[in-house]
Design a protein around this motif. Structure first.
Motif, PDB file in Angstrom:
ATOM      1  N   UNK A 290      -0.347 -17.164   4.009  1.00 51.12           N
ATOM      2  CA  UNK A 290       0.447 -15.950   4.231  1.00 51.12           C
ATOM      3  C   UNK A 290       0.818 -15.282   2.914  1.00 51.12           C
ATOM      4  N   UNK A 291       1.176 -16.074   1.902  1.00 51.67           N
ATOM      5  CA  UNK A 291       1.551 -15.497   0.617  1.00 51.67           C
ATOM      6  C   UNK A 291       0.399 -14.746  -0.039  1.00 51.67           C
ATOM      7  N   UNK A 292      -0.800 -15.336  -0.025  1.00 57.46           N
ATOM      8  CA  UNK A 292      -1.953 -14.685  -0.636  1.00 57.46           C
ATOM      9  C   UNK A 292      -2.384 -13.449   0.151  1.00 57.46           C
ATOM     10  N   UNK A 293      -2.236 -13.483   1.474  1.00 54.72           N
ATOM     11  CA  UNK A 293      -2.577 -12.302   2.274  1.00 54.72           C
ATOM     12  C   UNK A 293      -1.619 -11.153   1.963  1.00 54.72           C
ATOM     13  N   UNK A 294      -0.324 -11.474   1.819  1.00 58.93           N
ATOM     14  CA  UNK A 294       0.641 -10.439   1.436  1.00 58.93           C
ATOM     15  C   UNK A 294       0.315  -9.882   0.054  1.00 58.93           C
ATOM     16  N   UNK A 295      -0.077 -10.744  -0.886  1.00 57.59           N
ATOM     17  CA  UNK A 295      -0.444 -10.294  -2.229  1.00 57.59           C
ATOM     18  C   UNK A 295      -1.663  -9.385  -2.190  1.00 57.59           C
ATOM     19  N   UNK A 296      -2.639  -9.713  -1.347  1.00 56.26           N
ATOM     20  CA  UNK A 296      -3.839  -8.888  -1.220  1.00 56.26           C
ATOM     21  C   UNK A 296      -3.485  -7.471  -0.759  1.00 56.26           C
ATOM     22  N   UNK A 297      -2.662  -7.370   0.281  1.00 53.16           N
ATOM     23  CA  UNK A 297      -2.314  -6.045   0.789  1.00 53.16           C
ATOM     24  C   UNK A 297      -1.382  -5.300  -0.153  1.00 53.16           C
ATOM     25  N   UNK A 298      -0.581  -6.019  -0.937  1.00 58.44           N
ATOM     26  CA  UNK A 298       0.234  -5.359  -1.953  1.00 58.44           C
ATOM     27  C   UNK A 298      -0.654  -4.709  -3.006  1.00 58.44           C
ATOM     28  N   UNK A 299      -1.685  -5.423  -3.432  1.00 60.23           N
ATOM     29  CA  UNK A 299      -2.604  -4.864  -4.426  1.00 60.23           C
ATOM     30  C   UNK A 299      -3.350  -3.660  -3.860  1.00 60.23           C
ATOM     31  N   UNK A 300      -3.781  -3.752  -2.603  1.00 65.18           N
ATOM     32  CA  UNK A 300      -4.495  -2.628  -1.997  1.00 65.18           C
ATOM     33  C   UNK A 300      -3.567  -1.431  -1.790  1.00 65.18           C
ATOM     34  N   UNK A 301      -2.277  -1.682  -1.626  1.00 73.87           N
ATOM     35  CA  UNK A 301      -1.313  -0.600  -1.403  1.00 73.87           C
ATOM     36  C   UNK A 301      -0.960   0.110  -2.709  1.00 73.87           C
ATOM     37  N   UNK A 302      -0.688  -0.662  -3.757  1.00 75.46           N
ATOM     38  CA  UNK A 302      -0.191  -0.087  -5.005  1.00 75.46           C
ATOM     39  C   UNK A 302      -1.289   0.186  -6.032  1.00 75.46           C
ATOM     40  N   UNK A 303      -2.385  -0.574  -5.975  1.00 77.55           N
ATOM     41  CA  UNK A 303      -3.403  -0.454  -7.005  1.00 77.55           C
ATOM     42  C   UNK A 303      -4.678   0.193  -6.502  1.00 77.55           C
ATOM     43  N   UNK A 304      -5.591   0.416  -7.428  1.00 77.61           N
ATOM     44  CA  UNK A 304      -6.893   0.969  -7.085  1.00 77.61           C
ATOM     45  C   UNK A 304      -7.788  -0.140  -6.539  1.00 77.61           C
ATOM     46  N   UNK A 305      -8.607   0.201  -5.583  1.00 76.43           N
ATOM     47  CA  UNK A 305      -9.505  -0.768  -4.967  1.00 76.43           C
ATOM     48  C   UNK A 305     -10.942  -0.430  -5.339  1.00 76.43           C
ATOM     49  N   UNK A 306     -11.602  -1.330  -6.039  1.00 73.42           N
ATOM     50  CA  UNK A 306     -12.988  -1.115  -6.436  1.00 73.42           C
ATOM     51  C   UNK A 306     -13.916  -1.644  -5.361  1.00 73.42           C
ATOM     52  N   UNK A 307     -14.840  -0.824  -4.962  1.00 71.14           N
ATOM     53  CA  UNK A 307     -15.799  -1.210  -3.932  1.00 71.14           C
ATOM     54  C   UNK A 307     -17.196  -1.208  -4.524  1.00 71.14           C
TER      55      UNK A 307
END
Length: 295
Positions: free
Chosen positions: A86-103
């Motif tokens: 759960x902690x890592x999943x929350x961290x993942x979505x925090x990064x996708x929310x606040x940061x740029x996502x490279x695809x």
């Protein structure tokens, strides 16, 4: 294993986040306002709607901490892996929310591309759930042995369950690496790409067999440490339901991936489908596990 695996999960996920940050910062410096590089790497400046899943998994993480902390003495199972998921999943979505996502681009040009952080999340979270189910089965086995007069709790050797757990963890890595290589090897032959995809799906079903079916089947076979027959049957039905639920829920990810590569989903629909799959796969199973842990 139940304490070492979460540390490895956390370390690998954090390393992936740092590497992704460096990659995205480099792209920002090179293309400024966003767009497409000459090598085909795309820059997506954040994703809409990711604050909602971040809030959900943060709340689940806090709930798990409170639930484990308020459990009766001696009743808490090894919850490290479950909490790490759960902690890592929350961290993942925090990064996708606040940061740029490279695809990164993939050979299946109809899809939305490959997000390296998503693969890192899957590697950590699926491994965490495998260790969680393994711990649940081992704990139930331990409780059953303690009720036998004259038998020491640690007298039984758990070689076969440990080997199955290790095989399931290796299957997670094999599935993701094979699938990722099949995605990104744009200049490889089609026969090699399909061979890698076949290997990925083979590892996926090996994971289901060794990481879900085996531990939960063994858990149902262990004597339930309770004198009430009705509660024993309820516990076995709950474990059987969890097994069926996980077998169905974990198919959501390859289904979404396949539909995305066929070009049937746009970027927004793909994000939503992966978010729903995350909640389905991570919400109920770990909640049931923590309920067992605290009672």
């Amino acid at each position: 294993m139940t304490r070492v695996a979460p540390i490895c999960m956390l370390g690998s996920a954090l390393l992936a986040h740092f590497a992704s940050t460096e990659l995205c910062n480099g792209l920002n410096d090179e293309i400024g306002s966003g767009g497409q590089l000459s090598d085909g790497v795309l820059l997506d400046r954040g994703l809409d709607g990711t604050s909602t899943p971040f809030a959900i998994f943060c709340a689940l993480f806090v709930q798990g901490i409170v639930q484990a902390a308020s459990a009766r003495d001696g009743a808490v199972l090894e919850v490290h892996a479950a909490m790490t998921v759960w902690g890592l999943t929350a961290l993942f979505y925090l990064q996708r929310w606040l940061g740029s996502a490279c695809t990164l681009p993939v050979r299946w040009v109809s899809g939305s591309g490959l997000c390296p952080l998503h693969y890192a999340l899957w590697a950590a979270s699926m491994s965490g759930q495998v260790v969680t189910l393994f711990t649940l089965e081992r704990t139930l086995a331990e409780r059953g042995r303690r009720r036998k007069v004259g038998e020491h709790p640690g007298s039984c050797c758990a070689r076969t369950p440990h080997r199955r757990c290790c095989l399931a963890l290796l299957s997670v890595q094999g599935m993701l690496w094979s699938g990722g290589l099949a995605d990104t090897m744009r200049h490889a032959t089609w026969s090699l790409a399909w061979a890698l995809l076949a290997a990925s799906f083979a590892c996926f079903y090996m994971l289901l067999a060794t990481g879900i079916v085996s531990p939960l089947s063994d858990a149902q076979a262990h004597p339930i440490p309770h004198d009430d027959a009705a509660r024993k049957n309820l516990a076995k039905h709950r474990l059987r339901g969890m097994q069926l639920y996980l077998l169905v829920a974990w198919h959501a990810f390859p289904v979404v991936w396949s539909v995305d590569q066929l070009g049937w989903l746009d970027h927004g629909a793909t994000r939503t489908a992966y978010f729903i799959s995350d909640v389905i796969a991570k919400l109920l199973p770990i909640s049931i596990y923590l309920t067992v842990a605290s009672t």
